[in-house]
Design a protein around this motif. Structure first.
Motif, short mmCIF file in Angstrom:
data_model
loop_
_atom_site.label_atom_id
_atom_site.label_comp_id
_atom_site.label_asym_id
_atom_site.label_seq_id
_atom_site.Cartn_x
_atom_site.Cartn_y
_atom_site.Cartn_z
N GLY A 255 12.66 -0.39 29.67
CA GLY A 255 12.10 -0.71 30.97
C GLY A 255 12.85 -1.80 31.71
N HIS B 234 5.63 1.27 23.29
CA HIS B 234 4.69 1.40 22.18
C HIS B 234 4.97 2.68 21.39
N ARG B 235 5.24 3.75 22.10
CA ARG B 235 5.51 5.02 21.42
C ARG B 235 6.84 4.96 20.67
N ASP C 210 7.65 11.64 32.33
CA ASP C 210 7.76 10.20 32.22
C ASP C 210 8.55 9.80 30.97
N SER D 192 6.78 5.31 26.35
CA SER D 192 6.47 3.88 26.43
C SER D 192 7.11 3.14 25.25
N THR E 56 15.07 2.77 28.23
CA THR E 56 13.89 2.97 27.38
C THR E 56 13.11 1.68 27.15
#
Length: 467
Positions: free
Chosen positions: A258, A7-8, A2, A5, A256
Motif C-alpha cells: 500500500g 492482513h491476507r 482489489d 490486504s 502490495t
C-alpha cells in the motif's frame, strides 16, 4: 479486482513459514517473487525444506497446477515436458503430450536444476523467460507463475551462467542454527492444509497492474546508484536486465504494502538479487544496513573520549593536596586515627570520624568559584552536544520505525536488527551521558575558597570534543 490486504498476505506468509524454522527470508521472497512473476533459486544442502517450501507456495495460488522433478545428468526432456505423441508422429508432427508436465504447471519445483543436460536447459530458458513452450511447430503460452529451483551450490561452468542469471531471487538456505536446534527436534507435525485462502488469478493480475503504476522514488533511485558504484568496487557485475527485473520486484512489494513509491528501504532485497554467490550476501547486507540506512549500533567514540578525559581530570583535582601541605597533614591524620583506635568505647570511634572528616576536608585542595564554574561550563557544552546527538538518533529511530511499520515482506529478524541498532546506540549514549552528569556533580562538589584568585583553568583537553 482489489489488491489483497496486508492482513491476507501476512496470513499466507504465516502458512508458508509455519514449522519452517529460520526460513522467513526464503518464504517471503518466494511468495513476493511469484507475485512479481519471477523465479527463485534456493541454494543449500539437502534436507533444508526447499521442496516443502515450493509445495506450500503452490497452495498459495488458486488454480495453479504443481509440478516437481529431481534432475540429474541422465534426465530426459520427456520427464519434464511430456512424452512424444505417437498420434502426432503418425501425421509427421513432433509434438509432446504436455498435460501434467512442466508446460502446464503454475508452480514448479526443480531440484538440482544445474545437473540437467543442455537440451533440457535450453528448453527451460524459453519457458522461464517468455512463459512459452515450443511444442512441435507451434509455440504455446504456459500458465507458469514461478519456478522454484534448488541447488547445493552455485554453478561454476560458464555455460550455466546464463541460465543461473534467469533466477532473479537467489536465497541461501542453511541448516537450522544451534539456537533453533532444540525447537527443530520438538517440532510438531504441520497440517497439510495451509489454512489461508489462496490468491486467484485475477488477484495476481491486479497486483501486476498496480505494481506497474508504482513510481521509483528519488531516494530509491539514488540508493540504486550508490549500490551500483559500490558493487563496482567489489567487482560484482549486475546485468541491465537484472536491474530492470529487480525494480519490478520492488514495485510489487510497494504495491502490495500500500505504498505510493519504491523507496531506499526496498533495497533490503539486494543480498538476494545482486549477490553472485551466497558468500557475498553478508557483505551486501552490511552495505545496506551500515552505509545506506546507517542502522548499525554506534559507539560514539567522540563522547567516550570526552567522558574519560573529564573523569580523569576530576580524579586529579579531587586527589590534589592542599597547597603548601608537605606531608604534615597526612601525619596528623594518621595520628588522629591512632588515637581513635586507642579509645575502647564508641565515643572514640565517633571522635575519630569527626576528626578524620575535618582533617580530610582541610587537606583537600580548594578551588575558586571561577575554576569550578569553568569546569561545569565545559562539561555542560559536551552534555549539550550529547543531548543533540541523542535527539538525532531518537528521531532516526522514530522515522525508521514509521517506515518499517507497513512492511509485509521484510523478515521480522531484519526489522528487529534495524530498529534494535538505534536502540542500542541510544543506550550507549544514555550510559555516557549518565557518566558525564556524575562527573559534573563531582566538579560541582569540589571545595571552594573564595579567597583564592578568580582564575579560570585551562580547559580539559578533549581529543574529539564534537563530531
Amino acid at each position: 479486482m482489489d489488491l489483497p490486504s496486508p492482513h491476507r498476505l501476512r496470513a499466507l506468509l504465516a502458512a508458508l513459514e509455519a514449522g519452517l524454522l529460520e526460513r522467513e527470508a526464503a518464504a517471503r521472497l518466494a511468495l513476493l517473487a511469484a507475485l512479481a512473476g519471477e523465479h527463485v533459486l534456493l541454494i543449500g544442502p539437502p534436507g533444508t525444506a526447499k521442496s516443502e517450501l515450493a509445495r506450500r507456495l503452490h497452495r498459495a495460488f488458486e488454480g495453479a497446477p504443481y509440478f516437481e522433478r529431481l534432475l540429474t545428468r541422465f534426465s530426459t526432456p520427456e520427464e519434464l515436458f511430456g512424452p512424444l505423441s505417437l498420434k502426432a508422429l503418425e501425421d509427421d508432427r513432433y509434438e509432446r503430450l504436455i498435460d501434467g508436465f512442466l508446460p502446464t504447471a503454475g508452480i514448479a519445483f526443480l531440484d538440482e536444476v544445474f545437473k540437467a543436460n543442455s537440451a533440457i536447459l535450453n528448453a527451460l530458458l524459453t519457458l522461464l523467460n517468455e512463459r512459452e513452450f515450443d511444442n512441435g511447430s507451434g509455440r504455446l503460452a504456459t500458465p507458469l507463475v514461478s519456478v522454484v529451483a534448488a541447488s547445493n551450490e552455485v554453478p561454476v561452468d560458464e555455460a550455466l551462467h546464463a541460465f543461473y542469471d534467469r533466477f532473479l531471487v537467489r536465497v541461501p538456505v542453511a541448516p537450522v542454527s544451534d539456537a533453533a536446534f532444540g525447537a527443530l527436534l520438538t517440532l510438531a507435525p504441520e497440517a497439510a492444509s495451509s489454512g489461508a485462502a489462496p490468491l486467484a488469478a485475477g488477484t495476481r493480475e491486479a497486483i501486476t497492474a498496480a505494481a506497474a503504476a508504482v513510481p521509483l522514488g528519488a531516494g530509491a533511485l539514488a540508493a540504486c546508484g550508490a549500490l551500483r558504484r559500490w558493487l563496482q568496487t567489489q567487482d560484482i557485475a549486475v546485468s541491465d536486465r537484472r536491474w530492470r527485473q529487480w525494480i519490478g520486484l520492488m514495485r510489487t512489494a510497494a504495491a502490495t504494502e500500500g505504498r505510493q513509491a519504491v523507496d531506499a528501504i526496498d533495497l533490503w532485497t539486494a543480498p538476494y538479487v545482486v549477490s553472485p554467490a551466497p558468500e557475498a550476501a553478508p557483505r551486501i547486507a552490511q552495505w545496506f544496513e551500515a552505509e545506506l540506512l546507517q542502522a548499525v549500533p554506534q559507539d560514539a567514540p567522540w563522547l567516550t573520549r570526552a567522558v574519560e578525559a573529564f573523569e580523569k581530570q576530576l580524579e586529579i583535582e579531587e586527589a590534589a593536596p592542599a597547597e603548601g601541605d608537605a606531608g604534615d597533614g597526612a601525619g596528623k591524620l594518621a595520628l588522629a586515627k591512632a588515637i581513635g583506635r586507642g579509645e575502647g568505647d564508641g565515643r572514640g570511634e565517633a571522635m575519630l570520624r569527626i576528626v578524620s572528616e575535618q582533617l580530610e576536608a582541610s587537606l583537600r585542595r580548594h578551588y575558586s568559584s571561577v575554576h569550578v564554574a569553568a569546569r561545569l561550563a565545559q562539561v555542560d557544552e559536551v552534555l549539550a552536544q550529547a543531548a543533540a546527538a541523542r535527539t538525532a538518533v531518537a528521531a532516526e529511530r522514530h522515522a525508521l520505525d514509521a517506515a518499517l511499520a507497513p512492511r509485509v515482506w521484510m523478515p521480522p529478524t531484519l526489522v528487529q536488527r534495524l530498529t534494535g541498532a538505534h536502540l542500542q546506540t541510544l543506550r550507549t549514549l544514555d550510559g555516557l551521558i549518565a557518566r558525564l552528569q556524575r562527573t559534573r556533580a563531582g566538579f560541582g562538589a569540589l571545595p571552594i575558597d573564595d579567597r583564592l584568585d578568580a582564575v579560570a583553568p585551562e580547559p580539559v583537553a578533549l581529543s574529539a570534543e564534537s563530531r
